[in-house]
Design an enzyme around this catalytic site. Structure first.
Site, PDB file in Angstrom:
ATOM      1  N   ARG A 195       7.280   0.029   1.818  1.00  0.00           N
ATOM      2  CA  ARG A 195       7.155  -1.103   2.725  1.00  0.00           C
ATOM      3  C   ARG A 195       5.944  -1.960   2.380  1.00  0.00           C
ATOM      4  NH1 ARG A 195       5.473   3.614   4.390  1.00  0.00           N
ATOM      5  NH2 ARG A 195       3.912   3.950   6.018  1.00  0.00           N
ATOM      6  N   CYS A 244      -3.958 -18.056  14.180  1.00  0.00           N
ATOM      7  CA  CYS A 244      -3.636 -17.322  15.405  1.00  0.00           C
ATOM      8  C   CYS A 244      -3.842 -18.245  16.591  1.00  0.00           C
ATOM      9  CB  CYS A 244      -4.556 -16.115  15.582  1.00  0.00           C
ATOM     10  SG  CYS A 244      -4.049 -14.676  14.632  1.00  0.00           S
ATOM     11  N   ARG A 265      -8.592  -8.763  10.153  1.00  0.00           N
ATOM     12  CA  ARG A 265      -8.464  -9.754   9.073  1.00  0.00           C
ATOM     13  C   ARG A 265      -9.330 -10.976   9.322  1.00  0.00           C
ATOM     14  NH1 ARG A 265      -2.984  -8.170   9.250  1.00  0.00           N
ATOM     15  NH2 ARG A 265      -3.029  -6.210   8.110  1.00  0.00           N
ATOM     16  N   LYS A 276      -3.269   4.366   7.023  1.00  0.00           N
ATOM     17  CA  LYS A 276      -3.330   4.887   8.393  1.00  0.00           C
ATOM     18  C   LYS A 276      -3.248   6.410   8.374  1.00  0.00           C
ATOM     19  CE  LYS A 276      -1.071   0.826  10.336  1.00  0.00           C
ATOM     20  NZ  LYS A 276      -0.680   0.162   9.056  1.00  0.00           N
ATOM     21  N   ASP A 311      -7.514   3.871  10.092  1.00  0.00           N
ATOM     22  CA  ASP A 311      -7.081   3.258   8.835  1.00  0.00           C
ATOM     23  C   ASP A 311      -8.228   3.502   7.854  1.00  0.00           C
ATOM     24  OD1 ASP A 311      -5.466   1.900   7.045  1.00  0.00           O
ATOM     25  OD2 ASP A 311      -4.918   0.363   8.518  1.00  0.00           O
ATOM     26  N   CYS A 353     -11.136  -8.748  14.998  1.00  0.00           N
ATOM     27  CA  CYS A 353      -9.976  -8.865  14.100  1.00  0.00           C
ATOM     28  C   CYS A 353     -10.197  -8.176  12.753  1.00  0.00           C
ATOM     29  CB  CYS A 353      -9.652 -10.328  13.853  1.00  0.00           C
ATOM     30  SG  CYS A 353      -8.282 -10.549  12.698  1.00  0.00           S
ATOM     31  N   CYS A 394      -9.211 -12.746  18.231  1.00  0.00           N
ATOM     32  CA  CYS A 394      -9.828 -11.534  18.755  1.00  0.00           C
ATOM     33  C   CYS A 394     -11.097 -11.306  17.948  1.00  0.00           C
ATOM     34  CB  CYS A 394      -8.891 -10.347  18.572  1.00  0.00           C
ATOM     35  SG  CYS A 394      -7.256 -10.627  19.241  1.00  0.00           S
ATOM     36  N   ARG A 432       0.818  -1.213   0.000  1.00  0.00           N
ATOM     37  CA  ARG A 432       0.000   0.000   0.000  1.00  0.00           C
ATOM     38  C   ARG A 432       0.848   1.257   0.000  1.00  0.00           C
ATOM     39  NH1 ARG A 432      -4.615  -0.464   3.753  1.00  0.00           N
ATOM     40  NH2 ARG A 432      -5.296  -1.411   1.798  1.00  0.00           N
ATOM     41  N   TYR A 433       1.923   1.220   0.759  1.00  0.00           N
ATOM     42  CA  TYR A 433       2.794   2.395   0.895  1.00  0.00           C
ATOM     43  C   TYR A 433       4.027   2.192   0.021  1.00  0.00           C
ATOM     44  CZ  TYR A 433      -0.138   2.835   5.085  1.00  0.00           C
ATOM     45  OH  TYR A 433      -1.195   2.915   5.945  1.00  0.00           O
ATOM     46  N   ASP A 478     -11.524  -0.973  12.999  1.00  0.00           N
ATOM     47  CA  ASP A 478     -11.920  -1.071  11.587  1.00  0.00           C
ATOM     48  C   ASP A 478     -13.358  -1.594  11.470  1.00  0.00           C
ATOM     49  OD1 ASP A 478      -9.444  -0.207  10.636  1.00  0.00           O
ATOM     50  OD2 ASP A 478      -8.606  -2.238  10.737  1.00  0.00           O
TER      51      ASP A 478
HETATM   52  C1  LIG Z   1       0.110  -0.739   8.931  1.00  0.00           C
HETATM   53  C2  LIG Z   1       0.617  -1.137   7.625  1.00  0.00           C
HETATM   54  C3  LIG Z   1       1.969  -0.998   7.313  1.00  0.00           C
HETATM   55  C4  LIG Z   1       2.983  -0.414   8.268  1.00  0.00           C
HETATM   56  O1  LIG Z   1       2.675   0.915   8.536  1.00  0.00           O
HETATM   57  P1  LIG Z   1       3.623   1.804   9.473  1.00  0.00           P
HETATM   58  O2  LIG Z   1       2.883   3.092   9.640  1.00  0.00           O
HETATM   59  O3  LIG Z   1       4.916   1.952   8.776  1.00  0.00           O
HETATM   60  O4  LIG Z   1       3.775   1.054  10.766  1.00  0.00           O
HETATM   61  C5  LIG Z   1       2.368  -1.375   6.045  1.00  0.00           C
HETATM   62  N1  LIG Z   1       1.499  -1.868   5.144  1.00  0.00           N
HETATM   63  C6  LIG Z   1       0.191  -1.981   5.419  1.00  0.00           C
HETATM   64  C7  LIG Z   1      -0.723  -2.497   4.370  1.00  0.00           C
HETATM   65  C8  LIG Z   1      -0.298  -1.642   6.673  1.00  0.00           C
HETATM   66  O5  LIG Z   1      -1.598  -1.782   6.948  1.00  0.00           O
END
Ligand SMILES: *Cc1c(COP(=O)(O)O)cnc(C)c1O
Length: 421
Positions: A161, A170, A179, A384, A377, A177, A174, A157-158, A340
């Site tokens: 990372r 798990c 997911r 986020k 989120d 959850c 929870c 998404r980002y 969520d």
């Molecule tokens: C939460 C999340 C991350 C990590 O986010 P940070 O703000 O760097 O901790 C990376 N990818 C996805 C899809 C996430 O939901």
């Protein structure tokens, strides 16, 4: 000799009642003697619970994470022998149920209030019928993770990372959850085969912008050491991957899993961070403290993730207590999440204003280290998004106006003009 409190490895021989004669210590003894296994000492709470509910088991079983996993509570029958279920809980468990199965580790079950269905941690793992209700704005995958998945098992998404969904299993489910669409489903476990993993690893290898991999699921620390090592070592070999992270609830629900052996494995893959899901201060037991201390002692920076839950942790004193307890066991509060809107989460969700109120009640009143970032989120895949109470009060040509934690107004000179002589 150190006596381990919570962990015993499966290959540790049975503790005997006979005193084991140790060889006489000598200053010339340079070859370390193989240590005899220390007897396992359980917390009085755990011991009483073990005797009452697992009379055939021994203390070393309790301390063994595999025993904890295979003796987890997954049925209405077993659960009703441990807590007095309310009519609503019984109904939720006996119907055809929602998507998420029941699973509670014996460790976590030992913390449940026998007669109080309103107990916060009990509500977090025992379903109620409200879970089967579909409310306004709810969806199976509100964050649209499936849309941001270039290959199976990866959410990208980002820019720099990715989220690596390593398993669908798990040790405790929870009820809120995020997911729940994909965890605990035996029919989906093939989606986490090593073939799928290798394709996901390959995606990371050929995408050089990825410098951070967050391994989550499911709970990656439920996997055997060998599988964890396979994944960590494969990712560590990729040059552009700078940091590795693991997202887990294991230290809170199955602290026995944090064995010295696991910790020694993890610390070979530094820089490695661990984010631990904590919900309520009742979770922070001596066993949990020891598990976190072990991870911290291995140089692993620990952060926490907490979901804001109505009637469970949605007040300032509870959150302050949780975050203070976490700092004492060297876990730095990282994120507080607005819950969520997954299907069936209506009874858990409160307003965004409630989250802001909690942040306002913490900031300035306590250590900054005890204050996580409050995020929503954004549904639809927005990611986020941080929110803050209204400290910003506006600006004019010269000043920015801010309100401090006590509600007083201050101004900051926001231009750099030399004073006229
Ligand atoms: C939460 C999340 C991350 C990590 O986010 P940070 O703000 O760097 O901790 C990376 N990818 C996805 C899809 C996430 O939901």
């Amino acid at each position: 000799m150190k006596r381990p409190v919570v962990s015993s490895e499966e290959e540790v021989p049975l503790p005997t009642n006979e005193a084991v004669p140790l060889p006489e210590a000598s200053i010339f003894d340079i070859i370390p003697q193989k240590q005899q296994p220390a007897p396992v000492t359980l917390e009085p709470r755990a011991l009483a619970f073990l005797r009452e509910h697992f009379p055939a088991a021994e203390e070393k079983d309790w301390a063994n994470w595999k025993w904890q996993l295979s003796n987890s509570i997954t049925s209405l029958d077993k659960l009703s022998s441990i807590v007095n279920l309310s009519k609503d809980e019984t109904r939720a468990l006996s119907g055809k149920g929602g998507v998420l199965p029941l699973r509670i580790t014996p460790h976590y079950a030992s913390l449940l209030a026998k007669n109080d269905p309103r107990q916060p941690i009990r509500r977090s793992v025992i379903p109620v019928t409200a879970e089967h209700q579909h409310c306004f704005g709810e969806a199976a995958d509100p964050l649209h993770e499936e849309n941001d998945s270039p290959v199976s098992g990866i959410v990208h998404r980002y820019p720099d990372r990715v989220l690596f969904l390593a398993t669908g299993f798990c040790s405790a489910y929870c009820r809120y959850c995020t997911r729940s669409r994909m965890v605990g489903d035996a029919n989906r476990m093939h989606q986490f085969s090593t073939k799928i993993w290798d394709e996901a690893i390959d995606y990371i290898r050929r995408t050089s912008t990825i410098r951070d991999v967050l391994i989550s699921g499911g709970d990656p620390l439920t996997m055997p050491d060998a599988k964890i090592e396979y994944l960590l070592s494969a990712l560590r070999k990729i040059e552009h991957v700078e940091i590795l992270r693991i997202g887990t609830k294991i230290p809170a629900v199955l602290p026995q899993r944090i064995t010295p052996k696991l910790v020694n494995l993890l610390k070979k893959y530094h820089p490695l961070f661990v984010s631990i899901h904590f919900t309520h201060p009742d979770e922070v037991t001596p066993e949990v403290a020891q598990a976190c201390m072990r991870l911290a002692d291995a140089g692993i920076p620990l952060g926490s993730q907490t979901v804001l839950l109505k009637g469970i942790n949605d007040d300032v004193p509870t959150m302050a207590r949780l975050f203070h307890q976490l700092l004492k066991i060297r876990v730095r509060p990282y994120y507080l999440y607005q819950c969520d809107p997954i299907v069936g989460s209506g009874h858990f969700r409160t307003t965004v204003e409630k989250g802001l109120e909690i942040i306002q009640g913490l900031r300035g009143h306590t250590s900054g280290y005890a204050i996580p970032q409050f995020v929503v989120d954004a549904p639809g895949g927005g990611g986020k998004t941080p929110l803050l109470p209204d400290y910003w009060q506006g600006r004019d040509a010269e000043y920015v106006y801010v309100k401090n934690y006590e509600g007083n107004l201050y101004r900051y000179p926001n231009i750099q003009r030399p004073l006229e002589k």
